[in-house]
Write an enzyme that holds these catalytic residues in place. Sequence first.
Site, PDB file in Angstrom:
ATOM      1  N   LYS A  21      38.188  19.554  -6.660  1.00 50.70           N
ATOM      2  CA  LYS A  21      39.378  18.790  -6.268  1.00 50.70           C
ATOM      3  C   LYS A  21      40.637  19.655  -6.432  1.00 50.70           C
ATOM      4  O   LYS A  21      40.546  20.797  -6.861  1.00 50.70           O
ATOM      5  CB  LYS A  21      39.442  17.494  -7.069  1.00 50.70           C
ATOM      6  CG  LYS A  21      38.287  16.512  -6.734  1.00 50.70           C
ATOM      7  CD  LYS A  21      38.393  15.925  -5.351  1.00 50.70           C
ATOM      8  CE  LYS A  21      37.238  15.171  -4.749  1.00 50.70           C
ATOM      9  NZ  LYS A  21      36.412  14.301  -5.507  1.00 50.70           N
TER      10      LYS A  21
HETATM   11  C1  LIG Z   1      35.499  13.026  -5.567  1.00 48.86           C
HETATM   12  C2  LIG Z   1      35.761  11.632  -5.124  1.00 48.86           C
HETATM   13  C3  LIG Z   1      35.544  10.522  -5.958  1.00 48.86           C
HETATM   14  C4  LIG Z   1      34.857  10.629  -7.293  1.00 48.86           C
HETATM   15  O1  LIG Z   1      35.452  11.522  -8.143  1.00 48.86           O
HETATM   16  P1  LIG Z   1      34.671  11.945  -9.486  1.00 48.86           P
HETATM   17  O2  LIG Z   1      35.759  12.522 -10.337  1.00 48.86           O
HETATM   18  O3  LIG Z   1      33.639  12.939  -9.086  1.00 48.86           O
HETATM   19  O4  LIG Z   1      34.083  10.710 -10.071  1.00 48.86           O
HETATM   20  C5  LIG Z   1      35.910   9.274  -5.512  1.00 48.86           C
HETATM   21  N1  LIG Z   1      36.445   9.102  -4.285  1.00 48.86           N
HETATM   22  C6  LIG Z   1      36.630  10.126  -3.440  1.00 48.86           C
HETATM   23  C7  LIG Z   1      37.237   9.865  -2.105  1.00 48.86           C
HETATM   24  C8  LIG Z   1      36.280  11.420  -3.823  1.00 48.86           C
HETATM   25  O5  LIG Z   1      36.432  12.439  -2.967  1.00 48.86           O
END
Ligand SMILES: *Cc1c(COP(=O)(O)O)cnc(C)c1O
Length: 403
Positions: free
Chosen positions: A195
Amino acid sequence: MTGMNVPFFRADLAGHELEYIREVLESGWLTSGKRVQEFEKLFADATGAGHAIAVNSCTAALHLACEASGVGPGSEVLVPSLTFTATAEVVEYLGGTVRLVDVDLTTGLLTPDLLTQALDAHPSISCVMPVHFAGAPCRMLGTTQDPGIVKICQSRGISIVEDAAHAFPARYADGKPVGSSIGTTACCFSFYANKTITTGEGGMVTTNDDAVAERMRRMRLHGIDRSAWDRHTRIGAAWEYDVIAAGYKYNLTDIAAAIGIAQLERAEEFRNARARLVEAYRERLGGIDAIRLPAADQASNHHAWHLFVIRVDPASGIDRNQLIEKINDQGIGTSVHYKPLHRMTHWSKTALIEPSGCPNTDDWFEHCLSLPLFPSMTADEFESVCTAVESAVANCLAGTPRV
Ligand SMILES: *Cc1c(COP(=O)(O)O)cnc(C)c1O
């Protein structure tokens, strides 16, 4: 120029990460403590939110936010089909039912119009989860004549939990940071490994509602009314605590928070680097008729640019899967955001959906692919990606009869 291997994503951890991790290890306090508190304070400042609560994933954040907003057995929650399964799964954790909704074909976002249609047809919906897809905020704020998502929901008493896993740092149309939670129950961020900023695994939930914040803080750690750090640092009976609900184990460690603080220091620098790469992609790939580039950012810092999603023009006759293969063959990592939830085995059985389906989401999925976009991408890597896309498109066109 010879091509080189370029990963889809590579984290930049060359700031103060190691230094801050070392401090945590030397302090001897590894779980949620001083560093988590500091990370929360800095994140609240960065987003302008009244409260920022650190958790061990965005999925945990979404779960806590839905729980605090009253989602439970019998609730019907509206989720765009163009998202990661985490957005929807937390609704089922709580015994609620997911209703999938289509997105706009040019942005991949839930729009006020699509929302209104869904709410008119299904008055049973009690909560909406807008996804700020790719880092572009949904139209949360509008005008009196043309209300945004917040007003539409407020006028019907529907709660909003924002999935901002892609959207840090980004701003709504009026310039307020995403996460300032104006009129929504809470806003959820991800610090997963790929991210915009990362703690390896981690997340944050922001809110301006004191009661929601207190509920989420407690449910984050077993429903206990005092944190371990609080018991460690306050005078009085350190052993004494009460349990107010069957909570979860969603707290972030100080080790992860140390990484998060170092990443947060560079979040704007990272965003600017991604925005520059997006502009360079536009210049370099804008002339290729067979592909469509993402809609331009209307203001300089509204879009977090987590993803650069290009779409094959259906009129070109190019097969998206073949294009991906030809790009990957040249050593370039790509991804697909997303295979829609209504096409997944589980959601096709349990989620509610219009009989007409989600045609825009299907169209998006069948033509989309995401190119590498990360701040440490070198000029040579950028060049390799563009050359690979150009030659893959030419190659596909050569083997494809025009339609
Ligand atoms: C990555 C992601 C999540 C989940 O994030 P985590 O930190 O891995 O639990 C939820 N929604 C979207 C749109 C994502 O891209």
